[in-house]
Design a protein around this motif. Sequence first.
Motif, PDB file in Angstrom:
ATOM      1  N   GLU A 247       0.588 -23.738  72.900  1.00 30.19           N
ATOM      2  CA  GLU A 247      -0.206 -22.513  72.831  1.00 30.19           C
ATOM      3  C   GLU A 247      -1.632 -22.820  73.265  1.00 30.19           C
ATOM      4  OE1 GLU A 247       0.263 -19.291  71.355  1.00 30.19           O
ATOM      5  OE2 GLU A 247       2.417 -19.625  71.480  1.00 30.19           O
ATOM      6  N   GLU A 248      -2.147 -21.955  74.115  1.00 29.87           N
ATOM      7  CA  GLU A 248      -3.519 -22.134  74.551  1.00 29.87           C
ATOM      8  C   GLU A 248      -4.363 -21.057  73.907  1.00 29.87           C
ATOM      9  OE1 GLU A 248      -3.829 -22.377  78.728  1.00 29.87           O
ATOM     10  OE2 GLU A 248      -2.408 -24.000  78.878  1.00 29.87           O
ATOM     11  N   THR A 249      -5.611 -21.368  73.710  1.00 25.83           N
ATOM     12  CA  THR A 249      -6.492 -20.396  73.089  1.00 25.83           C
ATOM     13  C   THR A 249      -6.839 -19.304  74.081  1.00 25.83           C
ATOM     14  OG1 THR A 249      -8.423 -21.683  73.720  1.00 25.83           O
ATOM     15  CG2 THR A 249      -7.463 -22.139  71.548  1.00 25.83           C
ATOM     16  N   PRO A 250      -7.170 -18.123  73.590  1.00 23.49           N
ATOM     17  CA  PRO A 250      -7.452 -17.008  74.486  1.00 23.49           C
ATOM     18  C   PRO A 250      -8.608 -17.270  75.448  1.00 23.49           C
ATOM     19  CG  PRO A 250      -7.108 -16.206  72.257  1.00 23.49           C
ATOM     20  CD  PRO A 250      -7.123 -17.706  72.195  1.00 23.49           C
ATOM     21  N   ASP A 251      -9.588 -18.095  75.054  1.00 23.79           N
ATOM     22  CA  ASP A 251     -10.711 -18.310  75.961  1.00 23.79           C
ATOM     23  C   ASP A 251     -10.364 -19.253  77.106  1.00 23.79           C
ATOM     24  OD1 ASP A 251     -10.798 -20.657  74.328  1.00 23.79           O
ATOM     25  OD2 ASP A 251     -12.332 -19.721  73.097  1.00 23.79           O
ATOM     26  N   GLN A 252      -9.182 -19.869  77.093  1.00 21.89           N
ATOM     27  CA  GLN A 252      -8.752 -20.695  78.214  1.00 21.89           C
ATOM     28  C   GLN A 252      -7.985 -19.877  79.253  1.00 21.89           C
ATOM     29  OE1 GLN A 252      -6.432 -23.705  76.299  1.00 21.89           O
ATOM     30  NE2 GLN A 252      -8.164 -25.104  76.100  1.00 21.89           N
ATOM     31  N   ARG A 253      -7.738 -18.616  78.984  1.00 23.84           N
ATOM     32  CA  ARG A 253      -6.983 -17.767  79.904  1.00 23.84           C
ATOM     33  C   ARG A 253      -7.908 -17.198  80.965  1.00 23.84           C
ATOM     34  NH1 ARG A 253      -1.974 -17.246  77.855  1.00 23.84           N
ATOM     35  NH2 ARG A 253      -1.745 -17.435  75.632  1.00 23.84           N
ATOM     36  N   ASP A 254      -7.387 -17.088  82.167  1.00 28.63           N
ATOM     37  CA  ASP A 254      -8.159 -16.572  83.283  1.00 28.63           C
ATOM     38  C   ASP A 254      -8.073 -15.049  83.290  1.00 28.63           C
ATOM     39  OD1 ASP A 254      -9.549 -16.160  85.587  1.00 28.63           O
ATOM     40  OD2 ASP A 254      -8.083 -17.108  86.908  1.00 28.63           O
ATOM     41  N   GLU A 255      -9.214 -14.390  83.164  1.00 30.64           N
ATOM     42  CA  GLU A 255      -9.251 -12.924  83.106  1.00 30.64           C
ATOM     43  C   GLU A 255      -8.830 -12.275  84.419  1.00 30.64           C
ATOM     44  OE1 GLU A 255     -10.014 -10.822  80.542  1.00 30.64           O
ATOM     45  OE2 GLU A 255     -10.061 -12.554  79.228  1.00 30.64           O
ATOM     46  N   ASN A 256      -9.090 -12.921  85.545  1.00 32.81           N
ATOM     47  CA  ASN A 256      -8.850 -12.316  86.854  1.00 32.81           C
ATOM     48  C   ASN A 256      -7.632 -12.883  87.580  1.00 32.81           C
ATOM     49  OD1 ASN A 256     -11.179 -10.749  86.533  1.00 32.81           O
ATOM     50  ND2 ASN A 256     -12.453 -12.401  87.288  1.00 32.81           N
ATOM     51  N   ALA A 257      -6.831 -13.672  86.902  1.00 37.39           N
ATOM     52  CA  ALA A 257      -5.679 -14.290  87.566  1.00 37.39           C
ATOM     53  C   ALA A 257      -4.707 -13.228  88.044  1.00 37.39           C
ATOM     54  CB  ALA A 257      -4.970 -15.253  86.614  1.00 37.39           C
ATOM     55  N   GLY A 258      -4.364 -13.277  89.300  1.00 38.68           N
ATOM     56  CA  GLY A 258      -3.361 -12.397  89.861  1.00 38.68           C
ATOM     57  C   GLY A 258      -3.849 -11.046  90.327  1.00 38.68           C
ATOM     58  N   GLN A 259      -5.143 -10.768  90.226  1.00 33.51           N
ATOM     59  CA  GLN A 259      -5.624  -9.460  90.640  1.00 33.51           C
ATOM     60  C   GLN A 259      -5.476  -9.250  92.146  1.00 33.51           C
ATOM     61  OE1 GLN A 259      -9.559  -9.038  88.932  1.00 33.51           O
ATOM     62  NE2 GLN A 259      -8.723  -7.667  87.366  1.00 33.51           N
ATOM     63  N   GLY A 260      -5.700 -10.276  92.927  1.00 37.23           N
ATOM     64  CA  GLY A 260      -5.514 -10.163  94.378  1.00 37.23           C
ATOM     65  C   GLY A 260      -4.061  -9.880  94.733  1.00 37.23           C
ATOM     66  N   MET A 261      -3.155 -10.533  94.032  1.00 32.83           N
ATOM     67  CA  MET A 261      -1.734 -10.287  94.270  1.00 32.83           C
ATOM     68  C   MET A 261      -1.329  -8.899  93.767  1.00 32.83           C
ATOM     69  SD  MET A 261      -0.408 -12.687  95.948  1.00 32.83           S
ATOM     70  CE  MET A 261      -1.925 -12.962  96.816  1.00 32.83           C
ATOM     71  N   GLY A 262      -1.982  -8.425  92.707  1.00 33.98           N
ATOM     72  CA  GLY A 262      -1.745  -7.062  92.244  1.00 33.98           C
ATOM     73  C   GLY A 262      -2.156  -6.040  93.298  1.00 33.98           C
ATOM     74  N   LEU A 263      -3.295  -6.294  93.945  1.00 30.86           N
ATOM     75  CA  LEU A 263      -3.718  -5.423  95.045  1.00 30.86           C
ATOM     76  C   LEU A 263      -2.712  -5.468  96.190  1.00 30.86           C
ATOM     77  CD1 LEU A 263      -7.565  -6.056  95.187  1.00 30.86           C
ATOM     78  CD2 LEU A 263      -6.417  -3.909  94.655  1.00 30.86           C
ATOM     79  N   ALA A 264      -2.182  -6.645  96.472  1.00 29.31           N
ATOM     80  CA  ALA A 264      -1.180  -6.773  97.535  1.00 29.31           C
ATOM     81  C   ALA A 264       0.085  -5.986  97.187  1.00 29.31           C
ATOM     82  CB  ALA A 264      -0.838  -8.250  97.766  1.00 29.31           C
ATOM     83  N   ILE A 265       0.500  -6.021  95.919  1.00 32.47           N
ATOM     84  CA  ILE A 265       1.683  -5.265  95.492  1.00 32.47           C
ATOM     85  C   ILE A 265       1.433  -3.768  95.653  1.00 32.47           C
ATOM     86  CG2 ILE A 265       3.113  -4.644  93.496  1.00 32.47           C
ATOM     87  CD1 ILE A 265       2.788  -7.557  92.547  1.00 32.47           C
ATOM     88  N   ILE A 266       0.266  -3.296  95.223  1.00 35.02           N
ATOM     89  CA  ILE A 266      -0.071  -1.872  95.371  1.00 35.02           C
ATOM     90  C   ILE A 266      -0.049  -1.485  96.846  1.00 35.02           C
ATOM     91  CG2 ILE A 266      -1.929  -0.166  95.121  1.00 35.02           C
ATOM     92  CD1 ILE A 266      -2.713  -1.645  92.522  1.00 35.02           C
ATOM     93  N   PHE A 267      -0.654  -2.296  97.682  1.00 35.38           N
ATOM     94  CA  PHE A 267      -0.699  -2.029  99.122  1.00 35.38           C
ATOM     95  C   PHE A 267       0.711  -1.982  99.712  1.00 35.38           C
ATOM     96  CE2 PHE A 267      -1.012  -3.689 103.500  1.00 35.38           C
ATOM     97  CZ  PHE A 267      -1.791  -2.677 104.057  1.00 35.38           C
ATOM     98  N   LEU A 268       1.553  -2.936  99.339  1.00 33.08           N
ATOM     99  CA  LEU A 268       2.921  -2.961  99.856  1.00 33.08           C
ATOM    100  C   LEU A 268       3.731  -1.755  99.387  1.00 33.08           C
ATOM    101  CD1 LEU A 268       3.717  -6.763  99.541  1.00 33.08           C
ATOM    102  CD2 LEU A 268       3.494  -5.442 101.657  1.00 33.08           C
ATOM    103  N   ILE A 269       3.562  -1.354  98.137  1.00 37.49           N
ATOM    104  CA  ILE A 269       4.276  -0.175  97.646  1.00 37.49           C
ATOM    105  C   ILE A 269       3.849   1.054  98.445  1.00 37.49           C
ATOM    106  CG2 ILE A 269       4.588   1.393  95.683  1.00 37.49           C
ATOM    107  CD1 ILE A 269       4.273  -1.058  93.845  1.00 37.49           C
ATOM    108  N   LEU A 270       2.552   1.218  98.647  1.00 36.80           N
ATOM    109  CA  LEU A 270       2.068   2.380  99.396  1.00 36.80           C
ATOM    110  C   LEU A 270       2.569   2.371 100.832  1.00 36.80           C
ATOM    111  CD1 LEU A 270      -1.591   2.672  98.059  1.00 36.80           C
ATOM    112  CD2 LEU A 270       0.337   4.197  97.590  1.00 36.80           C
ATOM    113  N   ILE A 271       2.524   1.226 101.497  1.00 32.03           N
ATOM    114  CA  ILE A 271       3.014   1.131 102.872  1.00 32.03           C
ATOM    115  C   ILE A 271       4.526   1.416 102.911  1.00 32.03           C
ATOM    116  CG2 ILE A 271       3.388  -0.424 104.831  1.00 32.03           C
ATOM    117  CD1 ILE A 271       0.537   0.545 104.562  1.00 32.03           C
ATOM    118  N   GLY A 272       5.269   0.871 101.952  1.00 31.26           N
ATOM    119  CA  GLY A 272       6.705   1.125 101.890  1.00 31.26           C
ATOM    120  C   GLY A 272       7.027   2.593 101.683  1.00 31.26           C
ATOM    121  N   LEU A 273       6.237   3.270 100.849  1.00 32.30           N
ATOM    122  CA  LEU A 273       6.458   4.697 100.633  1.00 32.30           C
ATOM    123  C   LEU A 273       6.145   5.497 101.893  1.00 32.30           C
ATOM    124  CD1 LEU A 273       5.016   5.139  97.030  1.00 32.30           C
ATOM    125  CD2 LEU A 273       7.405   5.095  97.742  1.00 32.30           C
ATOM    126  N   ILE A 274       5.068   5.143 102.568  1.00 30.81           N
ATOM    127  CA  ILE A 274       4.721   5.833 103.813  1.00 30.81           C
ATOM    128  C   ILE A 274       5.824   5.648 104.844  1.00 30.81           C
ATOM    129  CG2 ILE A 274       3.127   5.797 105.783  1.00 30.81           C
ATOM    130  CD1 ILE A 274       0.888   5.187 103.702  1.00 30.81           C
TER     131      ILE A 274
END
Length: 189
Positions: free
Chosen positions: A21-48
């Motif tokens: 178990e790691e303490t909460p202050d060792q967790r990265d607050e922004n981890a994966g946000q760029g990939m989250g943006l990529a997922i949103i972008f891909l979903i929108l392009i796929g829907l279009i």
Amino acid sequence: STTHTMDSANTTPLISSGSAEETPDQRDENAGQGMGLAIIFLILIGLIVTFFSPGIYTRNGSVAGFVAAGLIFLLAIAIAAAIVFEMAFASDYNLKPNVKKLAVMTLMSLCIMFLIWFIMAVSSKDAYETITKEDPDRREGVSFKRIYVASGAVFLYFMAYCFFCVLSVLSLVFAGLFTFGRSCCARNN
């Protein structure tokens, strides 16, 4: 157990076998946000691509639009799976439990959306082929067998289309929460 250096007055741990178990202050607050943006972008392009490309159900339409949309959705699923299962580029992400749950919900909704998309693609092809093919049993007038089969395929397509729209919105909401709303689902302890 801890291994220490042999310094005269100072002992510092080199390897500690503490808890996983790691303490909460060792967790990265922004981890994966760029990939989250990529997922949103891909979903929108796929829907279009899904909604505005000539699909399988047109006389001269190619399957290229549906195939492209399917590949785009599969890429979004692969990125979400890498985040959830901490593979490849996401192996060093240290996500908070609530953010991990949002990633899991995004992956689940994308997988179900892809399944419904596949049903939608197959049923649109079946409906089109049933309506346009020649019927050797047809005498004069309308073939009720063809109407019955075509109406079933059209109904299946319509239901799949409705579920696809709902799951598309859910996928975008979960991906948006994963990317931008990380603190919305956190428990206050």
